[in-house]
Scaffold this motif. Structure first.
Motif, PDB file in Angstrom:
ATOM      1  N   PHE A  30      37.954  40.059  48.353  1.00  0.00           N
ATOM      2  CA  PHE A  30      37.371  40.763  46.649  1.00  0.00           C
ATOM      3  C   PHE A  30      36.864  40.714  46.726  1.00  0.00           C
ATOM      4  O   PHE A  30      35.751  41.153  46.264  1.00  0.00           O
ATOM      5  CB  PHE A  30      38.628  40.648  45.743  1.00  0.00           C
ATOM      6  CG  PHE A  30      39.814  41.029  45.582  1.00  0.00           C
ATOM      7  CD1 PHE A  30      40.531  42.290  44.402  1.00  0.00           C
ATOM      8  CD2 PHE A  30      41.137  40.307  46.115  1.00  0.00           C
ATOM      9  CE1 PHE A  30      41.026  42.515  44.571  1.00  0.00           C
ATOM     10  CE2 PHE A  30      42.554  40.596  45.996  1.00  0.00           C
ATOM     11  CZ  PHE A  30      42.637  41.739  44.884  1.00  0.00           C
ATOM     12  N   GLY A  34      34.778  44.816  45.488  1.00  0.00           N
ATOM     13  CA  GLY A  34      34.817  44.852  44.779  1.00  0.00           C
ATOM     14  C   GLY A  34      32.691  45.451  45.112  1.00  0.00           C
ATOM     15  O   GLY A  34      32.459  45.792  44.623  1.00  0.00           O
ATOM     16  N   SER A 227      37.436  42.861  40.239  1.00  0.00           N
ATOM     17  CA  SER A 227      37.703  42.777  42.028  1.00  0.00           C
ATOM     18  C   SER A 227      36.744  41.879  41.967  1.00  0.00           C
ATOM     19  O   SER A 227      37.021  41.457  42.969  1.00  0.00           O
ATOM     20  CB  SER A 227      37.938  43.780  42.001  1.00  0.00           C
ATOM     21  OG  SER A 227      36.432  44.538  41.586  1.00  0.00           O
ATOM     22  N   SER A 228      35.292  41.294  41.457  1.00  0.00           N
ATOM     23  CA  SER A 228      34.487  41.362  42.325  1.00  0.00           C
ATOM     24  C   SER A 228      34.528  39.627  42.117  1.00  0.00           C
ATOM     25  O   SER A 228      33.917  38.620  42.146  1.00  0.00           O
ATOM     26  CB  SER A 228      33.270  41.847  41.956  1.00  0.00           C
ATOM     27  OG  SER A 228      33.332  42.520  42.746  1.00  0.00           O
ATOM     28  N   PRO A 232      38.519  37.023  42.652  1.00  0.00           N
ATOM     29  CA  PRO A 232      37.631  36.283  44.060  1.00  0.00           C
ATOM     30  C   PRO A 232      37.248  34.647  43.360  1.00  0.00           C
ATOM     31  O   PRO A 232      37.314  33.596  44.182  1.00  0.00           O
ATOM     32  CB  PRO A 232      36.586  36.716  44.895  1.00  0.00           C
ATOM     33  CG  PRO A 232      35.984  37.838  43.640  1.00  0.00           C
ATOM     34  CD  PRO A 232      36.970  37.955  43.348  1.00  0.00           C
TER      35      PRO A 232
END
Length: 293
Positions: A30, A34, A227-228, A232
Motif C-alpha cells: 500500500f 496509493g 490507501s497511502s 500502510p
C-alpha cells in the motif's frame, strides 16, 4: 501490544499469530499503491493539493475511527513530543514525496528513499549473515536506481529530502509504536496524523480547494489517503511494535521492489532486465536476514 480497538487489553490472538513480517509486506504494497493512484490525480489537482488531500483525509478517518486525541492527552510528556514530531515529519515528508513522484518514476524515488534506512540497518547488522543480507539488498536497490537516473535536479532534491524525512519517520514511528503501554500505538499514530493535517494546510490547502467542489476528485483523494496514510501506517505500527528498528529498516528494501511492481500494474512503467534482477536481489536479502537476539 494493545488491541487496535483502543481499549487497554492484550492484543487479539489473531494479531499475535500473524508474523510481523506479514504486516510489513502489507504496508509495502500500500505504500506505493496509493501514490501510484495519486500520480493519476495530478491531471486534476496540483501536487500540493494531492498531498493535502492524502494527509487530511487520513486524519479525518483516524479522528472518526479512533478519537486519537484521548491517547495524546493521556500520554506522558516525552511521548507527546514524539507524536508532535512524527506529525511534522508526516506533513513535510509527504509534500516532498509528491513533489518527487510528479517528475520521477516511483522506483527511482523509492530507491533514493532507501538510502537512509541502509544506515539504520547497518547499525543493527551485528552478524555476517545480516551483513550479507544488507549487501544483497543494497545491490538490488542500486540496480533498481541505476537504470533510471533521469530527471530535473529539483526533482532529485525533493526525492533526497523525502529520503531524510523517511529515515526520521522510521526512528520516530518506531519510538511511538513502543512509547506508552497505557495507550494504543494506533491511537498515537492517529494523533500524529491529525497534527500533520494542521501542519500541511498552509502548503496544500489552496491547491486542494477545487477538488473539494468536485465529488469524483474528492472521493479519489480520500481513497488515496486511506490507501497511502491509513492502511500502510497502521501496518507499520503493528510491525514496529514487534520488530527491531534495524530489521524494519532492512525490510524497507522491499519498497523499491514493490514500487516497480505497482508501477507496472497501475502506471505501465515496464521494468528492464536489470530492474528485475534488482527485485530478485532485494527479495534474497530480506529472506536471508535474521533479527539480532
Amino acid at each position: 501490544m494493545n488491541a487496535i480497538d483502543g481499549k487497554n487489553r492484550p492484543a487479539a490472538p489473531l494479531l499475535q499469530r500473524i508474523p510481523p513480517h506479514a504486516f510489513f509486506v502489507g504496508s509495502a504494497i500500500f505504500h506505493y499503491l496509493g501514490p501510484s493512484f495519486a500520480v493519476l490525480l495530478f491531471a486534476r489537482v496540483p501536487v500540493a493539493g494531492v498531498a493535502w488531500l492524502r494527509i487530511v483525509s487520513a486524519a479525518v478517518v483516524f479522528a472518526v475511527w479512533r478519537r486519537p486525541w484521548r491517547a495524546f492527552l493521556a500520554a506522558a510528556s516525552h511521548t507527546r513530543w514524539m507524536i508532535v514530531a512524527l506529525g511534522a515529519v508526516f506533513a513535510v515528508m509527504n509534500y516532498c514525496f509528491y513533489r518527487a513522484i510528479a517528475e520521477l518514476p516511483l522506483g527511482t524515488v523509492a530507491a533514493i528513499e532507501f538510502m537512509g534506512p541502509v544506515a539504520l540497518a547497518l547499525a543493527g547488522a551485528r552478524s555476517q549473515r545480516n551483513m550479507m543480507a544488507l549487501a544483497l539488498t543494497v545491490a538490488g536497490v542500486y540496480m533498481l536506481t541505476h537504470v533510471r537516473l533521469a530527471g530535473t535536479p529539483l526533482a532529485f532534491a525533493w526525492a533526497f529530502a523525502n529520503a531524510v524525512l523517511f529515515t526520521l519517520y522510521i526512528v520516530l514511528a518506531h519510538g511511538v509504536a513502543r512509547a506508552d503501554p497505557a495507550t494504543s500505538p494506533i491511537d498515537r499514530l492517529g494523533a500524529s496524523m491529525m497534527l500533520a493535517g494542521v501542519i500541511i494546510s498552509p502548503l496544500g490547502f489552496r491547491d486542494a480547494v477545487p477538488a473539494l467542489l468536485d465529488p469524483i476528485t474528492l472521493c479519489a483523494g480520500v481513497a488515496v489517503g486511506i490507501s497511502s496514510s491509513v492502511i500502510p501506517y497502521v501496518f507499520d505500527q503493528l510491525a514496529m511494535s514487534r520488530l527491531p528498528r534495524s530489521t524494519y529498516a532492512l525490510f524497507v528494501a522491499l519498497l523499491p521492489a514493490t514500487a516497480v511492481i505497482i508501477g507496472v500494474i497501475v502506471l505501465g512503467q515496464i521494468p528492464t532486465f536489470f530492474e528485475n534482477v534488482g527485485v530478485g536481489l532485494v527479495a534474497a536479502g530480506v529472506a536471508l536476514h535474521r533479527p539480532a537476539p
